[in-house]
Write a protein that holds these residues in place. Structure first.
Motif, PDB file in Angstrom:
ATOM      1  N   GLU A   1       0.832  -1.215   0.000  1.00  0.00           N
ATOM      2  CA  GLU A   1       0.000   0.000   0.000  1.00  0.00           C
ATOM      3  C   GLU A   1       0.865   1.264   0.000  1.00  0.00           C
ATOM      4  OE1 GLU A   1      -0.158  -2.515   2.143  1.00  0.00           O
ATOM      5  OE2 GLU A   1      -0.504  -1.852   4.227  1.00  0.00           O
ATOM      6  N   GLN A   2       2.082   1.164   0.559  1.00  0.00           N
ATOM      7  CA  GLN A   2       2.994   2.315   0.502  1.00  0.00           C
ATOM      8  C   GLN A   2       3.425   2.565  -0.932  1.00  0.00           C
ATOM      9  OE1 GLN A   2       5.921   0.851   3.282  1.00  0.00           O
ATOM     10  NE2 GLN A   2       4.981   1.920   5.011  1.00  0.00           N
ATOM     11  N   GLY A   3       3.627   1.480  -1.670  1.00  0.00           N
ATOM     12  CA  GLY A   3       3.946   1.611  -3.091  1.00  0.00           C
ATOM     13  C   GLY A   3       2.838   2.333  -3.838  1.00  0.00           C
ATOM     14  N   GLU A   4       1.597   1.993  -3.484  1.00  0.00           N
ATOM     15  CA  GLU A   4       0.458   2.644  -4.135  1.00  0.00           C
ATOM     16  C   GLU A   4       0.455   4.149  -3.883  1.00  0.00           C
ATOM     17  OE1 GLU A   4      -1.619   1.691  -6.457  1.00  0.00           O
ATOM     18  OE2 GLU A   4      -0.291  -0.057  -6.376  1.00  0.00           O
ATOM     19  N   THR A   5       0.716   4.529  -2.614  1.00  0.00           N
ATOM     20  CA  THR A   5       0.780   5.956  -2.266  1.00  0.00           C
ATOM     21  C   THR A   5       1.769   6.681  -3.175  1.00  0.00           C
ATOM     22  OG1 THR A   5       0.370   5.361   0.032  1.00  0.00           O
ATOM     23  CG2 THR A   5       1.251   7.579  -0.372  1.00  0.00           C
ATOM     24  N   LEU A   6       2.933   6.078  -3.357  1.00  0.00           N
ATOM     25  CA  LEU A   6       3.977   6.725  -4.157  1.00  0.00           C
ATOM     26  C   LEU A   6       3.621   6.732  -5.646  1.00  0.00           C
ATOM     27  CD1 LEU A   6       7.275   5.550  -2.438  1.00  0.00           C
ATOM     28  CD2 LEU A   6       5.975   7.652  -2.107  1.00  0.00           C
ATOM     29  N   ARG A   7       2.993   5.670  -6.094  1.00  0.00           N
ATOM     30  CA  ARG A   7       2.596   5.603  -7.496  1.00  0.00           C
ATOM     31  C   ARG A   7       1.623   6.744  -7.823  1.00  0.00           C
ATOM     32  NH1 ARG A   7       4.179   0.704  -9.206  1.00  0.00           N
ATOM     33  NH2 ARG A   7       3.597  -0.211  -7.207  1.00  0.00           N
ATOM     34  N   THR A   8       0.713   7.005  -6.876  1.00  0.00           N
ATOM     35  CA  THR A   8      -0.244   8.102  -7.048  1.00  0.00           C
ATOM     36  C   THR A   8       0.479   9.437  -7.205  1.00  0.00           C
ATOM     37  OG1 THR A   8      -1.737   6.870  -5.618  1.00  0.00           O
ATOM     38  CG2 THR A   8      -2.310   9.169  -6.043  1.00  0.00           C
ATOM     39  N   LEU A   9       1.610   9.560  -6.498  1.00  0.00           N
ATOM     40  CA  LEU A   9       2.402  10.796  -6.599  1.00  0.00           C
ATOM     41  C   LEU A   9       3.213  10.862  -7.885  1.00  0.00           C
ATOM     42  CD1 LEU A   9       3.961  11.278  -3.040  1.00  0.00           C
ATOM     43  CD2 LEU A   9       2.325  12.783  -4.186  1.00  0.00           C
ATOM     44  N   GLY A  10       3.228   9.773  -8.643  1.00  0.00           N
ATOM     45  CA  GLY A  10       3.967   9.771  -9.895  1.00  0.00           C
ATOM     46  C   GLY A  10       5.317   9.079  -9.833  1.00  0.00           C
ATOM     47  N   ALA A  11       5.599   8.394  -8.723  1.00  0.00           N
ATOM     48  CA  ALA A  11       6.891   7.702  -8.611  1.00  0.00           C
ATOM     49  C   ALA A  11       6.978   6.602  -9.667  1.00  0.00           C
ATOM     50  CB  ALA A  11       7.047   7.102  -7.222  1.00  0.00           C
ATOM     51  N   GLN A  12       8.164   6.488 -10.275  1.00  0.00           N
ATOM     52  CA  GLN A  12       8.306   5.535 -11.377  1.00  0.00           C
ATOM     53  C   GLN A  12       8.905   4.211 -10.908  1.00  0.00           C
ATOM     54  OE1 GLN A  12      10.483   7.172 -14.696  1.00  0.00           O
ATOM     55  NE2 GLN A  12      10.257   5.322 -15.933  1.00  0.00           N
ATOM     56  N   TYR A  13       9.919   4.274 -10.036  1.00  0.00           N
ATOM     57  CA  TYR A  13      10.609   3.058  -9.604  1.00  0.00           C
ATOM     58  C   TYR A  13      10.269   2.771  -8.142  1.00  0.00           C
ATOM     59  CZ  TYR A  13      13.215   3.943 -13.859  1.00  0.00           C
ATOM     60  OH  TYR A  13      13.553   4.170 -15.163  1.00  0.00           O
ATOM     61  N   ILE A  14       9.541   1.704  -7.898  1.00  0.00           N
ATOM     62  CA  ILE A  14       9.114   1.355  -6.545  1.00  0.00           C
ATOM     63  C   ILE A  14       9.465  -0.104  -6.293  1.00  0.00           C
ATOM     64  CG2 ILE A  14       7.135   1.109  -4.997  1.00  0.00           C
ATOM     65  CD1 ILE A  14       5.799   3.328  -6.823  1.00  0.00           C
ATOM     66  N   CYS A  15      10.231  -0.364  -5.241  1.00  0.00           N
ATOM     67  CA  CYS A  15      10.607  -1.732  -4.898  1.00  0.00           C
ATOM     68  C   CYS A  15      10.111  -2.015  -3.487  1.00  0.00           C
ATOM     69  CB  CYS A  15      12.127  -1.908  -4.961  1.00  0.00           C
ATOM     70  SG  CYS A  15      12.826  -1.533  -6.582  1.00  0.00           S
ATOM     71  N   ASP A  16       9.348  -3.091  -3.345  1.00  0.00           N
ATOM     72  CA  ASP A  16       8.745  -3.435  -2.065  1.00  0.00           C
ATOM     73  C   ASP A  16       9.600  -4.512  -1.395  1.00  0.00           C
ATOM     74  OD1 ASP A  16       7.262  -4.367   0.022  1.00  0.00           O
ATOM     75  OD2 ASP A  16       5.411  -4.633  -1.130  1.00  0.00           O
ATOM     76  N   SER A  17      10.209  -4.166  -0.263  1.00  0.00           N
ATOM     77  CA  SER A  17      11.131  -5.111   0.378  1.00  0.00           C
ATOM     78  C   SER A  17      10.400  -6.319   0.964  1.00  0.00           C
ATOM     79  CB  SER A  17      11.963  -4.407   1.455  1.00  0.00           C
ATOM     80  OG  SER A  17      11.115  -3.844   2.436  1.00  0.00           O
ATOM     81  N   SER A  18       9.069  -6.278   1.024  1.00  0.00           N
ATOM     82  CA  SER A  18       8.326  -7.445   1.505  1.00  0.00           C
ATOM     83  C   SER A  18       8.000  -8.412   0.367  1.00  0.00           C
ATOM     84  CB  SER A  18       7.032  -7.003   2.204  1.00  0.00           C
ATOM     85  OG  SER A  18       6.102  -6.503   1.252  1.00  0.00           O
ATOM     86  N   SER A  19       8.329  -8.025  -0.852  1.00  0.00           N
ATOM     87  CA  SER A  19       8.020  -8.879  -2.008  1.00  0.00           C
ATOM     88  C   SER A  19       9.122  -9.919  -2.217  1.00  0.00           C
ATOM     89  CB  SER A  19       7.891  -8.005  -3.257  1.00  0.00           C
ATOM     90  OG  SER A  19       8.072  -8.775  -4.427  1.00  0.00           O
ATOM     91  N   PRO A  20       8.753 -11.142  -2.625  1.00  0.00           N
ATOM     92  CA  PRO A  20       9.783 -12.169  -2.892  1.00  0.00           C
ATOM     93  C   PRO A  20      10.711 -11.759  -4.029  1.00  0.00           C
ATOM     94  CG  PRO A  20       7.540 -13.085  -3.118  1.00  0.00           C
ATOM     95  CD  PRO A  20       7.382 -11.622  -2.819  1.00  0.00           C
ATOM     96  N   SER A  21      10.243 -10.889  -4.902  1.00  0.00           N
ATOM     97  CA  SER A  21      11.091 -10.487  -6.033  1.00  0.00           C
ATOM     98  C   SER A  21      11.869  -9.209  -5.727  1.00  0.00           C
ATOM     99  CB  SER A  21      10.226 -10.283  -7.280  1.00  0.00           C
ATOM    100  OG  SER A  21       9.322  -9.206  -7.072  1.00  0.00           O
ATOM    101  N   PHE A  22      11.987  -8.844  -4.426  1.00  0.00           N
ATOM    102  CA  PHE A  22      12.602  -7.558  -4.070  1.00  0.00           C
ATOM    103  C   PHE A  22      13.979  -7.384  -4.681  1.00  0.00           C
ATOM    104  CE2 PHE A  22      15.298  -5.177  -0.938  1.00  0.00           C
ATOM    105  CZ  PHE A  22      14.872  -3.913  -1.324  1.00  0.00           C
ATOM    106  N   MET A  23      14.884  -8.355  -4.475  1.00  0.00           N
ATOM    107  CA  MET A  23      16.264  -8.157  -4.955  1.00  0.00           C
ATOM    108  C   MET A  23      16.303  -8.002  -6.475  1.00  0.00           C
ATOM    109  SD  MET A  23      18.743  -7.363  -3.076  1.00  0.00           S
ATOM    110  CE  MET A  23      20.267  -7.532  -4.008  1.00  0.00           C
TER     111      MET A  23
END
Lengths: 380, 380
Positions: free
Chosen positions: A211-233
């Motif tokens: 949901e933090q990624g979503e907040t940033l996407r709304t602001l127009g952020a282009q590169y968002i990496c979620d450290s809780s995701s298995p594909s983080f690295m």
């Protein structure tokens, strides 16, 4: 000309006793007469920033905090663990005021022209002790706010905006062109997204929840990496590769996040290398730790060669390094952007006394992104 | 004028197969004709430095190494663990020559004046592939040794001497005045003791055993801290305080030694502070990791404020940063001090084939201070 103000005002104080008890209380502090280059500010709003919590809570065990005293004059007590207490010897027994920044109205001014010019103005101020009803400060610590700006809008005009500007300036000074930022959904992180967009600086945002990624996407952020995701690295390696970021700013400090950022930068750099080097790539990679959301040890798995640096980054040291003229230019830029790039959002306003109640400190003490409190010292 | 030399020479090669097997062998390599600015050197001596072992052993599990082949042409094989293998993708299947530096006699020279001037001379050389009987190199990689200097004396004229000089130069460039050094009883550490004495730079030597401290005391070292002693931290704080050291060079890399050095520097700095600062002292503390004796994670317990840095330090990057003129000046200084300040000691000389036998690699592979091997490629 002077606006009426009292000879004392309420002020929040943090004390650690030699026995290892944190005591936070409200005291009556004298409102000092302004010297020639000083002004007296009636503080209307002051944020509780992550950078205030170290001084405020002194690392005490807040899950065992108790509150006694009266509603208007509470006493918050909490035990400080022995291993934490050892590092606090320099402040034992000293009752310390807290609060890095705030905003309010100038109610008295010293004789100098610069001080007099601020009379009656709404201003942002820095310099500590802001969890107070009145603060007497030198004009050098004052930023006049544009006509019509409220103290609430101007309350966070120093720490976060200058930190965001400082990150971009540090990046440029080191000849780098893109940034990695952690805890990226924080108030500061959101500012950085807007600032980097204006400055055309590619920014990799590391968040801890979808949901933090979503907040940033709304602001127009282009590169968002979620450290809780298995594909983080692999996400991080891809984003670092796409942006060519070689500098990171880490608010967490503990754990292996700094190490992961350096590793991602190294892997991205190695992809462009033409031959094998046993010492790693020649691309210099840098991460600065500027906060301590995770107070545990920093763990580095050194799989990123020898061209790397890790270090502390502190706003005051940065401001000293650039000198007063450049600081002044940055402040003016902030003042013009307080409604836009440098706007802050608060989840709750509390009085000085309310800030000492469990329903408040159990929330703002968590340092969770999106839970920012504002102290309004004259709220009754 | 030319001295007779063969068209091929024996050369040590390190290869990691896609299946994860390290293979070290001797090959016949052509001795390349010298171009105009090149010379052909008959390599008489080449040290096995810690900085050679990464390329040589590729992180293989040497406790499971086996040796087959003949006495004159052995084949050393050892398994590489899967997690190590992942980082080696860039070298899989490539047979790599090894050996950072050495010394020998110029047996042929290109047409240029600088090359011709070296004909017949005993020289030190750098540039890799030194575990070879012959090396054809550019004169830029050659240091003519003073008349009468043996190849054995000149074999370690680059890596350790220039690293020691580089540490002192880095300290000066950063405006610091004293150094902390770990693994201080190594050949490099002993050089640094002598160099810092000449340069009047206070040096804190961290050793791992009491007998290593004795070795350094004999050399005249003043500050010696033994990390195996129960009083290590207080000894270190005292030595750092006495010397005002704010820069450290760490050969170990893993574990908490870098963290301990930064902590000692912070405690020493805080003793001089006049007021409590929640962000730590303003004294900037720096540790560089220049080796990896401990390949485990680096663990930082961040109890040293925000004015600190940790980073990698690599000789080649340092030499590039100072430019060719200063490098040349440093080399001349080394050449004059090979019998004194920059003298190296070797525990054993081995041929190329002997270096691949268990009784040799089980010793030099340990990277223990005081166990330094010299390869003499023409020993039969």
């Amino acid at each position: 000309m002077a606006i009426d103000y009292p000879s004392t005002g309420r002020q929040l104080r943090s004390l650690v006793t030699a026995e290892g008890i944190l005591e936070i209380s409200l005291q009556d502090a004298p409102v000092l007469e302004p010297q020639s280059t000083q002004v007296v500010v009636r503080v209307e709003a002051s944020p509780i920033n992550p950078s205030d919590l170290g001084l405020l809570f002194a690392g005490a065990n807040m899950t065992h905090a108790t509150v006694s005293g009266t509603v208007e004059s509470p006493l918050l007590s909490a035990p400080v663990d022995a291993n934490v207490l050892r590092a606090l010897s320099a402040r034992l027994g000293a009752s310390l005021p807290v609060g890095n920044e705030g905003a309010g109205v100038v109610v008295a001014a010293g004789s100098s022209e610069t001080a007099q010019a601020l009379m009656g103005k709404t201003v942002a101020i820095t310099g500590g002790s802001m969890y107070s009803q009145y603060r007497t400060v030198d004009v050098a610590l004052v930023m006049a706010l544009p006509e019509g700006t409220s103290p609430r809008t101007g309350a966070s005009a120093f720490v976060n905006p200058l930190t965001a500007l400082g990150m971009v300036a540090t990046m440029r000074k080191e000849g780098r062109t893109a940034i990695v930022h952690t805890a990226a959904a924080s108030n500061l992180g959101q500012m950085l997204v807007k600032l980097c967009d204006e400055e055309q600086v590619p920014l990799v945002n590391i968040v801890r929840k979808p949901e933090q990624g979503e907040t940033l996407r709304t602001l127009g952020a282009q590169y968002i990496c979620d450290s809780s995701s298995p594909s983080f690295m692999s996400d991080l390696i891809e984003a670092v590769g796409a942006t060519s970021a070689t500098i990171g700013f880490d608010a967490t400090g503990g754990g292996n996040l700094a190490s992961q950022i350096l590793t991602a930068m190294e892997i991205a750099a190695a992809k462009n290398a033409t031959e094998y080097s046993r010492y790693g790539s020649t691309s210099h990679k840098q991460v600065y730790i500027y906060g301590g959301l995770d107070r545990g040890p920093t763990v580095l798995t050194r799989s990123f060669g020898f061209a790397w640096g890790l270090g502390g980054w502190l706003l005051t040291a940065f401001l000293q390094s650039i000198g007063p003229d450049e600081v002044s230019a940055l402040r003016q830029r902030v003042a013009q952007g307080l409604d836009t790039t440098f706007a802050s959002a608060y989840t709750k306003e509390v009085s000085l006394a309310e800030a000492l109640q469990p329903e408040a400190f159990s929330v703002y003490g968590r340092q969770a992104s999106g839970e920012k409190y504002l102290i309004t010292p004259h709220k009754t």
